[in-house]
Design an enzyme around this catalytic site. Sequence first.
Site, short mmCIF file in Angstrom:
data_model
loop_
_atom_site.label_atom_id
_atom_site.label_comp_id
_atom_site.label_asym_id
_atom_site.label_seq_id
_atom_site.Cartn_x
_atom_site.Cartn_y
_atom_site.Cartn_z
N CYS A 20 -78.52 -35.22 9.61
CA CYS A 20 -78.04 -34.28 10.40
C CYS A 20 -79.15 -32.97 10.25
O CYS A 20 -80.04 -33.54 10.05
CB CYS A 20 -77.22 -33.62 8.79
SG CYS A 20 -76.66 -31.50 9.09
N PRO A 56 -68.61 -39.02 10.53
CA PRO A 56 -67.70 -38.60 9.53
C PRO A 56 -68.86 -37.73 10.34
O PRO A 56 -69.47 -37.59 10.89
CB PRO A 56 -69.75 -38.91 8.39
CG PRO A 56 -70.36 -39.26 9.37
CD PRO A 56 -70.25 -39.66 10.06
N MET A 57 -67.50 -36.38 10.42
CA MET A 57 -67.93 -34.79 11.03
C MET A 57 -67.30 -33.55 9.57
O MET A 57 -66.70 -33.49 10.15
CB MET A 57 -67.00 -34.72 12.57
CG MET A 57 -67.74 -35.28 12.95
SD MET A 57 -66.49 -35.46 15.07
CE MET A 57 -64.54 -36.43 15.14
N GLY A 94 -67.49 -40.26 17.32
CA GLY A 94 -67.22 -38.85 16.88
C GLY A 94 -66.64 -38.16 17.38
O GLY A 94 -65.40 -38.21 17.53
N ARG A 95 -67.56 -37.08 18.86
CA ARG A 95 -66.65 -35.80 18.99
C ARG A 95 -65.61 -36.28 20.43
O ARG A 95 -64.35 -35.47 20.37
CB ARG A 95 -67.75 -34.64 20.02
CG ARG A 95 -68.15 -34.71 19.11
CD ARG A 95 -69.19 -33.52 19.69
NE ARG A 95 -70.46 -35.29 20.80
CZ ARG A 95 -71.78 -34.65 21.13
NH1 ARG A 95 -72.05 -33.81 21.73
NH2 ARG A 95 -71.82 -35.65 21.39
N ASN A 109 -74.32 -45.13 17.79
CA ASN A 109 -73.28 -44.00 18.03
C ASN A 109 -74.60 -42.96 18.98
O ASN A 109 -75.33 -42.72 19.76
CB ASN A 109 -73.70 -43.32 17.05
CG ASN A 109 -73.07 -42.13 16.98
OD1 ASN A 109 -73.80 -40.48 15.74
ND2 ASN A 109 -71.31 -41.46 17.14
C1 LIG Z 1 -68.89 -30.79 14.09
C2 LIG Z 1 -69.37 -32.20 13.81
C3 LIG Z 1 -69.78 -31.69 12.46
C4 LIG Z 1 -70.19 -33.23 11.84
N1 LIG Z 1 -70.70 -33.82 10.93
C5 LIG Z 1 -71.67 -34.31 10.75
C6 LIG Z 1 -71.83 -35.27 9.67
O1 LIG Z 1 -70.71 -34.31 8.17
N2 LIG Z 1 -72.19 -36.25 9.21
C7 LIG Z 1 -72.70 -36.97 10.00
O2 LIG Z 1 -73.81 -37.78 9.82
N3 LIG Z 1 -73.39 -36.26 10.80
C8 LIG Z 1 -71.79 -35.13 11.18
N4 LIG Z 1 -72.10 -35.22 12.72
C9 LIG Z 1 -72.26 -35.94 14.17
C10 LIG Z 1 -71.39 -36.92 14.52
O3 LIG Z 1 -71.38 -37.84 13.32
C11 LIG Z 1 -72.43 -37.47 15.59
O4 LIG Z 1 -73.49 -38.63 15.22
C12 LIG Z 1 -73.11 -36.90 16.77
O5 LIG Z 1 -71.51 -36.01 16.45
C13 LIG Z 1 -73.04 -37.87 18.06
O6 LIG Z 1 -72.29 -38.83 17.69
P1 LIG Z 1 -70.65 -38.80 19.48
O7 LIG Z 1 -71.27 -38.13 20.31
O8 LIG Z 1 -69.64 -39.79 19.63
O9 LIG Z 1 -69.94 -36.88 19.38
C14 LIG Z 1 -71.46 -33.84 13.39
C15 LIG Z 1 -70.74 -33.79 14.44
C16 LIG Z 1 -69.58 -32.74 14.53
C17 LIG Z 1 -69.61 -32.77 15.99
#
Ligand SMILES: Cc1cc2nc3c(=O)[nH]c(=O)nc-3n(C[C@H](O)[C@H](O)[C@H](O)COP(=O)(O)O)c2cc1C
Length: 326
Positions: free
Chosen positions: A101, A18-19, A225-226, A201
């Site tokens: 979050c 979720p992002m 995510g990213r 994650n």
């Molecule tokens: C732009 C952005 C928005 C995010 N929004 C949420 C969100 O709405 N809910 C959530 O649980 N995590 C949110 N995250 C965290 C991601 O879900 C994830 O846990 C985190 O980016 C680490 O994973 P990654 O290294 O693959 O990006 C967000 C991350 C980013 C970069």
Amino acid sequence: MDLVIGGRKLKSRVFLAPMAGVSDLPFRKIAREFGDFVMYSEMVASYAVIRNIDRTRMMMELTDDEWTGIQIVGADPKIMAEAAKKSHELGAPFLDVNMGCPVKKIVKTEAGSALMKNERLAAEIIKTVVEAVPIPVTLKIRLGWSDDHRNAIQIARIAQDNGIQLLTVHGRTRSQLFTGKADWHAIRAIKESIQIPVIVNGDITSVETARMALKESRADGVMIGRGAMGNPWLLRQIHDDIDGIPYDESTVPSRIATIEKHIQEITTFYPSYKVIINGKKVLMMYSRGRPNAAQLRHRIMTLENEAQIKGFIYSNHLYARNAVTT
Ligand SMILES: Cc1cc2nc3c(=O)[nH]c(=O)nc-3n(C[C@H](O)[C@H](O)[C@H](O)COP(=O)(O)O)c2cc1C
């Protein structure tokens, strides 16, 4: 071992994170073209869900799709339960509760990762939400609030005892925000302390890092995510690698078709005043890692209307070329 939620066997061990501001309906529709990944909406504030706020309703829009759930965030068990019911009514096949979050605006209301500091309230929210809906509920956490307060194992047990069906752990504490490196190894102790599936994650950006994260955490799947922003090919590459299938580029949409479709989805989904800003945001995402990224970003900033956005995709050979993913 099969990965099951609510009695249904998941078709993929790859989850799209979720992002907020990223995993909107257009983004998820594009990701869906690459496979049956488990996906989540952007987090939606529970109070905004029950007040039926337009912007929130848009964030909750789902395709007719059994593998996309809605993520809710909040700190009041009753409002969270109401938001869960509303999400169910809107057709969500499962829900996720956000306890990860780190953003100030969220934690100052005791929600998101702040709930990891309050195990009693965390338990009450989980229990109330799980009891409110007949659909599976999953949970997303971090390793804890800070290095001195790493209680993910306790929260994981609370989650399991109160009916959570799957747990995702971002391998950082809240204090870390996005600094340092995700600690996949720390997730192993969590995995070993509960029976429900655990998803690793944080910092998974390639087939190799996905392999390492799975090996170190012994998790049941990976959440990306990213790494998937402007790069839905990665989800498929990791999916195929986990399944032991050679990745075949000819079976997935090309780069140009993907960017074009993504912009088209943005145009259909958002009101016209939001199309330009969101369209440019999406073009920026696809420029990441391109050989001339800085130049591309500079040009994207100058685009002023839909026609220019569409024209940009075709006029920039390096941008749209069906090149190897980053
Ligand atoms: C732009 C952005 C928005 C995010 N929004 C949420 C969100 O709405 N809910 C959530 O649980 N995590 C949110 N995250 C965290 C991601 O879900 C994830 O846990 C985190 O980016 C680490 O994973 P990654 O290294 O693959 O990006 C967000 C991350 C980013 C970069």
